[in-house]
Design an enzyme around this catalytic site. Sequence first.
Site, short mmCIF file in Angstrom:
data_model
loop_
_atom_site.label_atom_id
_atom_site.label_comp_id
_atom_site.label_asym_id
_atom_site.label_seq_id
_atom_site.Cartn_x
_atom_site.Cartn_y
_atom_site.Cartn_z
N GLU A 113 0.00 5.22 -44.58
CA GLU A 113 -0.07 4.35 -43.73
C GLU A 113 0.84 3.05 -44.43
OE1 GLU A 113 -0.20 5.30 -40.69
OE2 GLU A 113 -0.84 7.09 -41.64
N TRP A 150 10.77 -0.57 -23.55
CA TRP A 150 9.90 -1.04 -24.55
C TRP A 150 9.78 -2.32 -25.05
CZ3 TRP A 150 12.27 -3.07 -28.93
CH2 TRP A 150 13.62 -2.88 -29.11
N TRP A 189 15.58 2.03 -17.07
CA TRP A 189 14.44 1.35 -17.28
C TRP A 189 14.08 0.81 -15.92
CZ3 TRP A 189 11.65 3.07 -21.03
CH2 TRP A 189 12.52 3.21 -22.48
N TRP A 206 7.02 0.52 -31.24
CA TRP A 206 7.50 0.63 -30.11
C TRP A 206 8.83 1.50 -29.79
CZ3 TRP A 206 5.45 -0.51 -25.36
CH2 TRP A 206 4.19 -1.12 -25.45
N ASN A 239 -4.55 1.90 -33.51
CA ASN A 239 -3.22 2.76 -33.58
C ASN A 239 -3.04 3.44 -32.61
OD1 ASN A 239 -0.68 2.99 -35.00
ND2 ASN A 239 -1.67 4.74 -35.39
N TRP A 258 4.24 3.70 -44.15
CA TRP A 258 4.92 3.25 -42.74
C TRP A 258 5.26 1.77 -42.74
CZ3 TRP A 258 7.01 6.26 -39.34
CH2 TRP A 258 7.06 7.69 -39.23
C1 LIG Z 1 3.42 0.01 -30.32
C2 LIG Z 1 3.00 -0.02 -31.66
C3 LIG Z 1 3.26 -1.50 -32.00
C4 LIG Z 1 2.69 -1.92 -33.07
N1 LIG Z 1 2.61 -3.22 -33.64
C5 LIG Z 1 2.19 -3.62 -34.72
C6 LIG Z 1 2.27 -4.80 -35.05
O1 LIG Z 1 3.06 -5.83 -34.44
N2 LIG Z 1 1.84 -5.35 -36.65
C7 LIG Z 1 1.13 -4.39 -37.51
O2 LIG Z 1 0.97 -4.93 -38.50
N3 LIG Z 1 1.13 -2.91 -37.12
C8 LIG Z 1 1.73 -2.70 -35.65
N4 LIG Z 1 1.64 -1.50 -35.38
C9 LIG Z 1 1.10 -0.19 -36.35
C10 LIG Z 1 -0.49 -0.01 -36.59
O3 LIG Z 1 -0.68 0.22 -35.18
C11 LIG Z 1 -1.12 -1.11 -37.07
O4 LIG Z 1 -0.61 -1.68 -38.20
C12 LIG Z 1 -2.55 -0.68 -37.34
O5 LIG Z 1 -3.22 -0.26 -36.15
C13 LIG Z 1 -3.21 -1.77 -38.12
O6 LIG Z 1 -4.74 -1.63 -38.06
P1 LIG Z 1 -5.30 -1.30 -39.50
O7 LIG Z 1 -5.02 -2.59 -40.43
O8 LIG Z 1 -6.82 -1.11 -39.24
O9 LIG Z 1 -4.54 -0.08 -39.98
P2 LIG Z 1 -5.00 0.98 -41.28
O10 LIG Z 1 -4.89 2.33 -40.58
O11 LIG Z 1 -6.21 0.60 -41.88
O12 LIG Z 1 -3.65 0.96 -42.28
C14 LIG Z 1 -3.52 0.20 -43.49
C15 LIG Z 1 -2.11 -0.81 -43.05
O13 LIG Z 1 -0.90 0.31 -42.96
C16 LIG Z 1 0.01 -0.48 -41.98
N5 LIG Z 1 0.13 0.53 -41.14
C17 LIG Z 1 -0.62 1.25 -40.45
N6 LIG Z 1 -0.10 2.13 -39.75
C18 LIG Z 1 1.34 1.59 -39.60
C19 LIG Z 1 2.32 1.92 -38.65
N7 LIG Z 1 2.33 2.86 -37.78
N8 LIG Z 1 3.45 1.18 -38.81
C20 LIG Z 1 3.63 0.23 -39.72
N9 LIG Z 1 2.25 -0.07 -40.63
C21 LIG Z 1 1.50 0.68 -40.36
C22 LIG Z 1 -0.69 -1.77 -41.69
O14 LIG Z 1 -0.11 -2.74 -42.54
C23 LIG Z 1 -1.98 -1.72 -41.73
O15 LIG Z 1 -2.85 -2.71 -42.01
C24 LIG Z 1 2.21 -0.86 -34.13
C25 LIG Z 1 2.12 0.39 -33.79
C26 LIG Z 1 2.56 0.68 -32.42
C27 LIG Z 1 2.25 2.13 -32.03
#
Ligand SMILES: Cc1cc2nc3c(=O)[nH]c(=O)nc-3n(C[C@H](O)[C@H](O)[C@H](O)COP(=O)(O)OP(=O)(O)OC[C@H]3O[C@@H](n4cnc5c(N)ncnc54)[C@H](O)[C@@H]3O)c2cc1C
Length: 482
Positions: free
Chosen positions: A279, A363, A310, A386, A345, A282
């Site tokens: 993660e 989007w 759209w 997105w 997420n 990502w």
């Molecule tokens: C439509 C959409 C919009 C999103 N917008 C954002 C946003 O503006 N800011 C944001 O930080 N994340 C965004 N995410 C990614 C992800 O949803 C969040 O990072 C995550 O939910 C944060 O929760 P957590 O810290 O508990 O994640 P955890 O599962 O604990 O993951 C740890 C860290 O890994 C990174 N991470 C995890 N998943 C992703 C991912 N898919 N993409 C990129 N980094 C990731 C984050 O920095 C996160 O804090 C988006 C996802 C989607 C589908």
Amino acid sequence: MQREGPCTVVWFRRDLRLSDHSALRAAVRRGVVVPVFIWSEEEEGSWPLGAASRWWLHQSLLQLDQALRQRGSRLVLRAGPIVDALLDVIKQTRASAVYWSRRYEPDAQRVEQQVEQALRARGVEGLGFAGTLLYDPVGIRTRTGEPYQVFSAFWRRCQQEAAPGHPEPVPETIRGPAQWPASAALTSFALEPRIDWAAGLRQSWQPGELGAQQRLRHFVAKHLAEYAVERDRPDREGTSRLSPHLHFGEISPRQVWTAVRERSDGSDLRRASERYQIELGWREFAYYLLVHFPDTPACSLRPEFERFPWQDAPKLLHAWQRGRTGYPIVDAGMRQLWHTGWMHNRVRMIVASFLTKNLLITWRAGAKWFWDTLVDADLANNTLGWQWTSGCGADAAPYFRIFNPVRQGERFDPNGDYVRRWVPELAGLPARWIHQPWAAPAATIKEAGVRLGETYSEPIVDLAGTRARALEAFRKLRSPAR
Ligand SMILES: Cc1cc2nc3c(=O)[nH]c(=O)nc-3n(C[C@H](O)[C@H](O)[C@H](O)COP(=O)(O)OP(=O)(O)OC[C@H]3O[C@@H](n4cnc5c(N)ncnc54)[C@H](O)[C@@H]3O)c2cc1C
């Protein structure tokens, strides 16, 4: 009299912490340190901070100042333009260097170059340090010299780089100047909302480095072991919720990476730790794409999507924003976002798929709403999220992958607890019907006190019909224009 030594300005940006801060440590080694934060939206370009991010930034700056004061220092606040503010601080302190942590958003990079030029012209040393990412995105390319567009290949390539080093501790003392330069009042930046709607944010978060460290410790001790299985469950506390702390740089990815790896004793923990590292991968990929495709916050990475039909549907968009679509898991997510500034997420993917595929709304409208309401609003991650969900980005979900909000709810919120928490008007429904109240027997609905169309919305669109419409639009996009 003690000699003060050369003075260095540390320009704080999205690195609002004292630990694992290479620029700060280098400045401390050099002599006197003047920590500065400049409030200016030049670095954000067309994406000025949203309301939730502004609230967070205010709290985070307070915390940073407090932490500095505990070490005999303080945070000097200035309003932009950035180059002018830095030059003025240099003049007042006779600083001979400015150090900072690098940022990767296109406008932030542009400002960084302007700062470098202005400093060079005045014979002041200017130096950017790594710290925002685990791997430098610039040098990583495919064998043919192109940027990667597939996550797994990108991440494999990152593993060939030197492993992230060990985090650096907070400097024990931070020597300040004999005379501090003038500082603005934090309130003059007007970051906090004029009408106080932020109670939900206050209840949910503790911005700042201390809050970030506590959250990391709590996650590693209590939830990491189950991360691989629980991370998709919005009804559980299965993820770290470190995203806003990472976004504002209150904790470095290297600190998170190291804490998670250090706990990877035993095969279950190793699996969970590896899953978590992916993660973080990502996040690296999102920044990598932003660096190599800087137009993507505004334009689809796959150009054919610029022709996508759209719909302009303000009423449907409004229902989605307010959590009144009649699809319980979508509404729960949108209300969690509104109340806490964060959404799980899995639910982000569900609501994004619903907006772009079932409502056929661009989007960009979803990304904009998230931008204003998320405390972790992040140009790189939001753009990737997105574009991935709507199918127009790198390594995107295939166009035919349309999340069914009922099936997703039943699978990832099987007892309906997440929906009950955020959509309390459905709380009386049994799990069997909570994700599709319109299908429940009349007696069950009545007993639960639900009146569709009155206490809770009827579905605003038909799932099967809108799914077929989206598939048709995607199919047309793929066939060559005649
Ligand atoms: C439509 C959409 C919009 C999103 N917008 C954002 C946003 O503006 N800011 C944001 O930080 N994340 C965004 N995410 C990614 C992800 O949803 C969040 O990072 C995550 O939910 C944060 O929760 P957590 O810290 O508990 O994640 P955890 O599962 O604990 O993951 C740890 C860290 O890994 C990174 N991470 C995890 N998943 C992703 C991912 N898919 N993409 C990129 N980094 C990731 C984050 O920095 C996160 O804090 C988006 C996802 C989607 C589908």
